[in-house]
Structures are given as C-alpha cells and as structure tokens.
Design a protein around this motif. Sequence first.
Motif, mmCIF file in Angstrom:
data_model
loop_
_atom_site.group_PDB
_atom_site.id
_atom_site.type_symbol
_atom_site.label_atom_id
_atom_site.label_comp_id
_atom_site.label_asym_id
_atom_site.label_seq_id
_atom_site.Cartn_x
_atom_site.Cartn_y
_atom_site.Cartn_z
ATOM 1 N N GLN A 191 4.836 -39.585 -30.796
ATOM 2 C CA GLN A 191 4.866 -40.683 -31.489
ATOM 3 C C GLN A 191 5.216 -40.551 -32.876
ATOM 4 O O GLN A 191 5.781 -41.498 -33.565
ATOM 5 N N TYR A 193 0.249 -33.391 -28.055
ATOM 6 C CA TYR A 193 1.661 -33.496 -27.508
ATOM 7 C C TYR A 193 1.927 -35.013 -27.765
ATOM 8 O O TYR A 193 3.180 -35.354 -28.197
ATOM 9 N N ARG A 194 1.046 -36.066 -27.066
ATOM 10 C CA ARG A 194 1.428 -37.401 -27.243
ATOM 11 C C ARG A 194 1.517 -37.891 -28.698
ATOM 12 O O ARG A 194 2.296 -38.466 -29.177
ATOM 13 N N GLU A 195 0.595 -37.367 -29.776
ATOM 14 C CA GLU A 195 0.740 -37.892 -31.022
ATOM 15 C C GLU A 195 1.719 -37.261 -31.786
ATOM 16 O O GLU A 195 2.352 -38.155 -32.565
ATOM 17 N N TYR A 198 6.822 -35.933 -25.212
ATOM 18 C CA TYR A 198 6.140 -36.854 -24.264
ATOM 19 C C TYR A 198 6.458 -36.121 -22.783
ATOM 20 O O TYR A 198 5.586 -36.294 -22.190
ATOM 21 N N HIS A 256 3.679 -33.684 -22.861
ATOM 22 C CA HIS A 256 2.332 -34.320 -22.391
ATOM 23 C C HIS A 256 2.190 -34.667 -21.079
ATOM 24 O O HIS A 256 1.047 -34.630 -20.724
ATOM 25 N N THR A 257 3.111 -35.410 -20.480
ATOM 26 C CA THR A 257 3.103 -36.034 -19.080
ATOM 27 C C THR A 257 2.839 -34.713 -18.068
ATOM 28 O O THR A 257 1.973 -34.914 -17.450
ATOM 29 N N LYS A 281 -0.677 -33.447 -18.784
ATOM 30 C CA LYS A 281 -1.603 -34.439 -18.203
ATOM 31 C C LYS A 281 -1.684 -34.509 -16.506
ATOM 32 O O LYS A 281 -2.478 -34.734 -15.963
ATOM 33 N N TYR A 330 -2.690 -31.699 -24.648
ATOM 34 C CA TYR A 330 -1.910 -32.721 -24.148
ATOM 35 C C TYR A 330 -2.079 -34.168 -25.166
ATOM 36 O O TYR A 330 -0.884 -34.858 -25.296
ATOM 37 N N GLU A 331 -3.104 -34.165 -25.916
ATOM 38 C CA GLU A 331 -3.239 -35.404 -26.711
ATOM 39 C C GLU A 331 -2.424 -35.096 -27.890
ATOM 40 O O GLU A 331 -1.932 -36.050 -28.480
#
Length: 534
Positions: free
Chosen positions: A274, A269-271, A289, A292-293, A296, A266-267
Amino acid sequence: MRFSYLFTFLVVATVLQAQIGPINPAKVDSINQSARSDSLSLMDRIRIGEQGIELSETIDYPKGKFDGLMTIGIGYLNLGNYKEALDHFQQANQLAVSLKNAEFKARTTYYMGLIHDYLGNFEKGLSYFDESLRLYESLGNTRWQGILSNGIGVALSKVGREVEGLEILKEALEIFESNGMERESSVPLNNIGEYYLHDNKPEQALSYYQQSLQLSQKYNIPRGEAIALTNVGLSYRALKDYNAALNYMMQGLELAQNYEYNVEVYEIYREMAQTYEAMNLPEKAIAYYKKHTELKDSILSNEHEAQIAELLVEFETEKKETELAASQQQILELEQKQRFQRLLTAVIVAGLILAVILIFLLISRHRVQQKLSESELRNKKLESQKLKEELEFKNKDLTNFALDIARKNEFSQKIHNGLHLIHQSSDPNFRKDKIKELLILTASHLKVNDDIREFQMNVEKVNQDFFHQLSERFPELTNTEKQLCGLLRLNLSTKDIANIRNISPKSVEMGRYRLRKKLNLEANEDINAFLQQL
C-alpha cells in the motif's frame, strides 16, 4: 540476522542436555522456563515445549505438561499455524478442567479468545476475554488483568466500539504503570497508537508507537519491536513521508522474518504494498501484494479453515458436554441424598412409639429439608435439560459458521482469480472490463448480506405481536423455529425460504415437518393459515 539459527539450535540442545539428569518437577519447570527466552526462534520454543511434555509424562507431572502445551500453542499461534495452536490450547484446556485449576482455565480461555480474534470472530473472542478476566479478578492476578483489559480494548475497537475500547486500553496501561510493569506497557501503548492512527491523528499515534518501540527494544521483545517498527512506518506514511515509512517497515519485516513471525510478515507485506501504491510505484506494489497473498494463503488455506472450524465445533461441544456431565453428577448426588432422606424417614417413623414428641419435631424439620432437596433436584434437572438444548443449538450454530467460512472462501477465490488474470494481462480493455466485473461481484456479495439482514429485521419488526403470542402459546419453540413461523406466515414458498436462509429446500421441509408436530396440527390443517390466525 541477529544470530545464526543453527547456532541457536545447538545452544538449545546443549542447554537441554545439561539440564536432563535425574528428572523431577523442578527440572521440568526449568526446561519450560527456558522456552520463554525472547532470543529463541519460535520453532526452538516449540521443540523445548515438546521436551517438557515428554519429561512431564515420564514423571506424571501435570503442571509441566500444561506449561509445555501452552508453549507449543503460543509458538504455533505466532507462526500463523492456527490449527496446531488451537489443538494444543484445547489439550491444555482439558487438562485444566481435569485438574480443576482456575488459573490454568483462565489462561487457556484467554488464548481461545485470541484464536477467535485472529480469525475475525471478534464478538466471540470478546466473550472469551470477559470470561478469562472474571477468573483472573477472582484470583487477584494484576498482571493478567492488565493483559485481558488490553485484549478487551482491542476487541471492542474491532466491533465498532472504538471510544469504549480506548478507555479500557488506557486502564490497561494504568494497571501496568502503577504496578511497575514497564515491560508489559509496550502492548497497550502500541494499541492506543493504533486508535489515534485510525482517527487520522498520525502525530499522536507516532508518539505512542515510539514509546512502545523503545520499551520493546529495552526489554528485547522481538515481536513487539517488529510490530512497533511497522506502526511507526504507518505513521510516517500517513504524514506522507514515504521514505521514512519504508525504512521502518523494512526493519520490522527483517526482524519478523528472522524470528519467523509469519502473521506479522504477511501483514507487513500488505502495508509495504500500500505504501508503494501511494508512491505511484505499481510494479513494487503488485510484487508485495503477491507476497502477502501467497503467505496468507499458506496460513489460512481453505483446508486449514475447515479444520479450524471443526476444532472450534469440537471445543464448544466438549465444553457443553463437560457442563452437562457436571450437572448430571450433581443430580446423582442429590438423588443419593434423597434416598438417604427417605431411609431416615423410615427410621424416624419406626421410633415414634419411643419418643412421640421428639420424633414429631424431627419429622417436621426433616420434611422441610426433603422439600428443599426435591426442589433443588427439579431445578438441576431443568438446568440439565437446558444445557442439552444449548448443546444442540451450539452444534447447529457452529456448523452454520463452518458453512459460512466455505461461502466466504469461494467468494475470496473468485476475487483472487480475477486479480491474477488482471495481473497477467497487458490488454488495457481486458483489465478494465475485468476490474468492472470484480466491482459488480463485490457489490452483489455485499448486497446479498445486507438484504438478508434487512429482511430478517423487518420480519421480526412487523410480526412483533405475533412472536409474543407464539412464545406464550408454544414456549418450547426454538429461535430458529420462531423465525420459520414468521416466514411461513408471509406465505413464502419453500424455495424462497431456502434462498433467504441460505439452506436447502429439503432442510426447510424438515423444519416445517418438525414445526407441525410442535404446534400439534392435524394432518389436514394448513400450517400457513394456522399461523396467520394467531
């Protein structure tokens, strides 16, 4: 994938079946040791840990059970299932305490610190790391001293002490390199790279990340390799080489997914979201995003956070109760010792007729010992009382912590729902108005926290002499009661105090009632006027 999970499961089952014969400690140790293979998935390791526990209980082998509990806890920790991880670490901690094993206690203390660190309780995690480091230093375990130094360095960076954290990370790297622990060096190398990346020095960060990646690949450390690949990608993103950044991140994502490292997934996914955002590709950014959400939320749902908070309260409570029980046991032993001393006194007095001079010397010596024993007994009783008070305070403190989690969850849900509506709507005006509304909500949330902290600091600063006099006259008051005194002295209403402290008006009234009793006030005395006269 590097291998088929079905194939891996069959291999594990075959190994376990071959190892199970006449059950003995060596056999259990061999099974637990097999769970440490980096080629296994996390669920395979958990299954092996459960097998180790079952066999250990069959032959009453505490060490084997401890190793099995730790294997399962670490597996769930890397899966992002913090509740199950915490539950198994607590069981392992209880076993360590019952066995009075300092090494086991040091290890469970470290992983309890990791739980707090992953949940964002960095100061609390740092205190656990410090305690674990002291234990490992007393045991002379160099490897774990390096591991703890690395953890402390990361925790210090997270609480705003980046320079100090960097120095300790370099100390950890020096411990590993000077002792030939090349495999362990990959972790501090990665964390040092993270410091330079946050310091806007991507070239230096890239150098450390690449060293960490090489060691992770050399020693087949899948989790370390996934993290290092992602971090190399972050360095390239900072250098605006977006294609290289995505390439490394995709490699890290694939590896993390293969081994079910959900926290890393999930980290990443966020990177990646971005990165796509920096490339002005909003559709792909939104897609990642969303991934990721969703992941998480499955890891840190409201229900899980409440359960974790409850387990943390239980752990801290049990820890204090254990210390209290040990203190009470010491009191019992001292009381038995005192009864023996008194009996000895009677014997000595009865023998005075036979040897006056000799008995005089013995009585003098005995009286000194008795005074020391009584003094020690008094000190232990005071220590026991202090532990009881700390236990009560810890329960209140941790309950407030659980309530704070609920408040943060409510705020996060509002933000999440707002973003979801923006994502679904194609109306530019609606999206613009909704974004403005979210910005106002976020600013308001931050302002409330800042106002509460600033107000409390100003109350303590203006009333510094008042608090000093209050502590001298009423030393039994708790910090919470002293803070309530400061607010009452300002003639604030019950409702205002409840809003400032984020509690109910009924709780304020109960606090005021208890405070009147501790201040020995008569029924007709005004508590506000009394406090203003101090």
